[in-house]
Scaffold this motif. Sequence first.
Motif, mmCIF file in Angstrom:
data_model
loop_
_atom_site.group_PDB
_atom_site.id
_atom_site.type_symbol
_atom_site.label_atom_id
_atom_site.label_comp_id
_atom_site.label_asym_id
_atom_site.label_seq_id
_atom_site.Cartn_x
_atom_site.Cartn_y
_atom_site.Cartn_z
ATOM 1 N N VAL A 269 -0.632 6.222 10.203
ATOM 2 C CA VAL A 269 0.478 6.606 9.333
ATOM 3 C C VAL A 269 0.685 8.116 9.448
ATOM 4 C CG1 VAL A 269 0.213 4.692 7.729
ATOM 5 C CG2 VAL A 269 -1.109 6.772 7.368
ATOM 6 N N THR A 270 1.949 8.546 9.343
ATOM 7 C CA THR A 270 2.297 9.956 9.507
ATOM 8 C C THR A 270 3.198 10.398 8.368
ATOM 9 O OG1 THR A 270 2.184 9.737 11.917
ATOM 10 C CG2 THR A 270 3.353 11.649 11.041
ATOM 11 N N ALA A 271 2.895 11.556 7.815
ATOM 12 C CA ALA A 271 3.750 12.201 6.818
ATOM 13 C C ALA A 271 4.346 13.450 7.462
ATOM 14 C CB ALA A 271 2.957 12.561 5.571
ATOM 15 N N SER A 272 5.672 13.587 7.424
ATOM 16 C CA SER A 272 6.338 14.692 8.111
ATOM 17 C C SER A 272 7.319 15.391 7.179
ATOM 18 C CB SER A 272 7.087 14.166 9.345
ATOM 19 O OG SER A 272 7.886 15.176 9.923
ATOM 20 N N ASP A 273 7.401 16.722 7.322
ATOM 21 C CA ASP A 273 8.399 17.479 6.572
ATOM 22 C C ASP A 273 9.630 17.759 7.422
ATOM 23 O OD1 ASP A 273 7.599 19.422 8.351
ATOM 24 O OD2 ASP A 273 6.761 20.780 6.860
ATOM 25 N N LEU B 214 0.851 -1.189 0.000
ATOM 26 C CA LEU B 214 0.000 0.000 0.000
ATOM 27 C C LEU B 214 0.885 1.236 0.000
ATOM 28 C CD1 LEU B 214 -2.788 1.420 0.277
ATOM 29 C CD2 LEU B 214 -2.466 1.277 2.765
ATOM 30 N N ASP B 215 0.716 2.100 -0.977
ATOM 31 C CA ASP B 215 1.471 3.347 -1.078
ATOM 32 C C ASP B 215 0.638 4.471 -0.455
ATOM 33 O OD1 ASP B 215 2.997 5.523 -1.672
ATOM 34 O OD2 ASP B 215 3.019 5.223 -3.839
ATOM 35 N N ILE B 216 1.047 4.916 0.749
ATOM 36 C CA ILE B 216 0.281 5.952 1.435
ATOM 37 C C ILE B 216 0.670 7.354 0.984
ATOM 38 C CG2 ILE B 216 0.025 4.477 3.459
ATOM 39 C CD1 ILE B 216 2.053 6.383 4.862
ATOM 40 N N SER B 217 1.777 7.498 0.251
ATOM 41 C CA SER B 217 2.237 8.834 -0.143
ATOM 42 C C SER B 217 1.214 9.546 -1.018
ATOM 43 C CB SER B 217 3.572 8.737 -0.881
ATOM 44 O OG SER B 217 3.422 8.056 -2.112
ATOM 45 N N ALA B 218 0.403 8.775 -1.746
ATOM 46 C CA ALA B 218 -0.600 9.392 -2.615
ATOM 47 C C ALA B 218 -1.684 10.118 -1.830
ATOM 48 C CB ALA B 218 -1.234 8.325 -3.508
ATOM 49 N N SER B 219 -1.771 9.845 -0.527
ATOM 50 C CA SER B 219 -2.817 10.466 0.294
ATOM 51 C C SER B 219 -2.367 11.767 0.934
ATOM 52 C CB SER B 219 -3.258 9.492 1.402
ATOM 53 O OG SER B 219 -3.836 8.334 0.841
ATOM 54 N N PHE B 220 -1.064 12.114 0.810
ATOM 55 C CA PHE B 220 -0.532 13.309 1.467
ATOM 56 C C PHE B 220 0.134 14.232 0.449
ATOM 57 C CE2 PHE B 220 -0.500 9.949 4.669
ATOM 58 C CZ PHE B 220 -1.073 10.578 5.769
ATOM 59 N N SER B 221 0.181 15.507 0.811
ATOM 60 C CA SER B 221 0.916 16.495 0.014
ATOM 61 C C SER B 221 1.442 17.573 0.958
ATOM 62 C CB SER B 221 0.026 17.110 -1.063
ATOM 63 O OG SER B 221 -1.037 17.849 -0.472
ATOM 64 N N ASP B 222 2.323 18.433 0.426
ATOM 65 C CA ASP B 222 2.875 19.529 1.220
ATOM 66 C C ASP B 222 2.797 20.820 0.412
ATOM 67 O OD1 ASP B 222 4.773 21.384 2.532
ATOM 68 O OD2 ASP B 222 5.231 19.638 3.769
ATOM 69 N N PRO B 223 2.222 21.892 0.988
ATOM 70 C CA PRO B 223 2.103 23.159 0.257
ATOM 71 C C PRO B 223 3.446 23.788 -0.084
ATOM 72 C CG PRO B 223 0.666 23.123 2.191
ATOM 73 C CD PRO B 223 1.601 21.964 2.321
ATOM 74 N N ASP B 224 4.501 23.446 0.679
ATOM 75 C CA ASP B 224 5.825 24.014 0.421
ATOM 76 C C ASP B 224 6.527 23.181 -0.643
ATOM 77 O OD1 ASP B 224 5.412 25.928 2.451
ATOM 78 O OD2 ASP B 224 5.983 24.442 3.958
ATOM 79 N N PRO B 225 6.796 23.740 -1.802
ATOM 80 C CA PRO B 225 7.314 22.940 -2.916
ATOM 81 C C PRO B 225 8.682 22.321 -2.656
ATOM 82 C CG PRO B 225 7.407 25.300 -3.419
ATOM 83 C CD PRO B 225 6.615 25.163 -2.160
ATOM 84 N N ASN B 226 9.474 22.907 -1.774
ATOM 85 C CA ASN B 226 10.826 22.391 -1.531
ATOM 86 C C ASN B 226 10.892 21.384 -0.392
ATOM 87 O OD1 ASN B 226 11.932 24.012 -3.592
ATOM 88 N ND2 ASN B 226 12.090 25.761 -2.194
ATOM 89 N N ASP B 227 9.773 21.146 0.265
ATOM 90 C CA ASP B 227 9.763 20.194 1.382
ATOM 91 C C ASP B 227 9.649 18.764 0.868
ATOM 92 O OD1 ASP B 227 9.994 22.222 3.129
ATOM 93 O OD2 ASP B 227 7.985 22.065 3.993
ATOM 94 N N GLU B 228 10.450 17.883 1.430
ATOM 95 C CA GLU B 228 10.363 16.460 1.132
ATOM 96 C C GLU B 228 9.745 15.745 2.327
ATOM 97 O OE1 GLU B 228 14.033 14.788 -0.030
ATOM 98 O OE2 GLU B 228 14.283 16.077 -1.798
ATOM 99 N N LEU B 229 8.727 14.957 2.054
ATOM 100 C CA LEU B 229 8.034 14.259 3.134
ATOM 101 C C LEU B 229 8.686 12.914 3.410
ATOM 102 C CD1 LEU B 229 4.282 14.950 2.234
ATOM 103 C CD2 LEU B 229 5.767 16.190 3.823
ATOM 104 N N SER B 230 8.685 12.546 4.666
ATOM 105 C CA SER B 230 9.074 11.195 5.074
ATOM 106 C C SER B 230 7.889 10.579 5.804
ATOM 107 C CB SER B 230 10.310 11.225 5.972
ATOM 108 O OG SER B 230 10.053 11.958 7.159
#
Length: 358
Positions: free
Chosen positions: A258-262, A202-218
């Motif tokens: 699940v948690t997405a963090s910048d 299951l790829d959870i990254s498709a459920s999250f985004s970040d408004p800051d274009p230079n931020d990489e999520l983990s």
Amino acid sequence: MNKYAPSLFKLASWRANTALIALITLLQKSPVIQALTKLDRSVLAPLARITQKATVAIAGLGSYQAISGATTAVYVTNPEAPVSANRGEPFSLTFSVQNTMARASSWSVSGVVPEGLAVSGSQGEPMIDGTYFNAEFGLISGTPTVAGAFTIFLKPWRDAEMSGPTAEAYELVITINSDNNSPILDAPIEDQSATTGQSFSLDISASFSDPDPNDELSYSAEQTDGSDLPDWLSITPSTGVLSGTPSANDVGAVLIRVTASDGELSAEDEFSLSVTEPIDLVATDLVLERIGNTLLAKWSIVDGLFYTLEMTSNPIDPQSWAPLETDVITENDQQRAELELGSLPDSIFLRVSTSDTD
């Protein structure tokens, strides 16, 4: 000479005590001062002179620490406190101490230095063992990476390698500001299911985004009670892919967070993951019946399974079977399809395939 040492000590002590009494009584009413003139005529001297004598007497009686304590150290920072910086922007601050009994030759550092910043001597002298540096002035510089308020303690020392205290430690608070925006949960994750003995992904990254274009999520995951994921399941932090293969011992449901963090802010979601045993796929008998120009195909079904009517002109080739595009009618435990003979090839083979997924 040793013979007179005791009497000299007593004399110095008496004069010091008298001067101290004089200093205190000057703050009171004149009758008290007049009463003390019988002890020491120096109390009749001008106020400035009396104060000076008393200060010298007190200093002469104290230890090194007492002398230092009688002096108020002045710490100088550039920029001046309160100190703040912006996350992701270069920052530099110098610091020194004045009005101490001895010039600082080294500094010790404790507390929490903001990530991305380093403490050193003003000429770049590195920290030794991460604890101190030998220099008269200090420097805090770098590019902060995490926002928040951080407190560090800078203590000057008279000699190198933190020897001989010269003033109390200086408490410095550095506030790192941030214009960072939090990651966003774009689409809640639906409850999931896995089958023992079969790989799950299951790829959870498709459920999250970040408004800051230079931020990489983990990404990270745990059970909602704070415990680790089941042994069979893991997540790749850089991609957000949950994967694993459950066994028969893993049958049941778990609640996953699940948690997405910048790196500073985060977003999270929860869903249920159920593990079941595989369903036995039972082949069904296909019954064909011709009624006029219509071919009636009928077969039995079982709840939880999915059926597809397929056709081919070469049954020996397993890759040649393809779904037959037609309407399928379901009634109770049976399905049927009505095929117009005129729309079928002259030679055709039919079968019904069974699957546990739609």
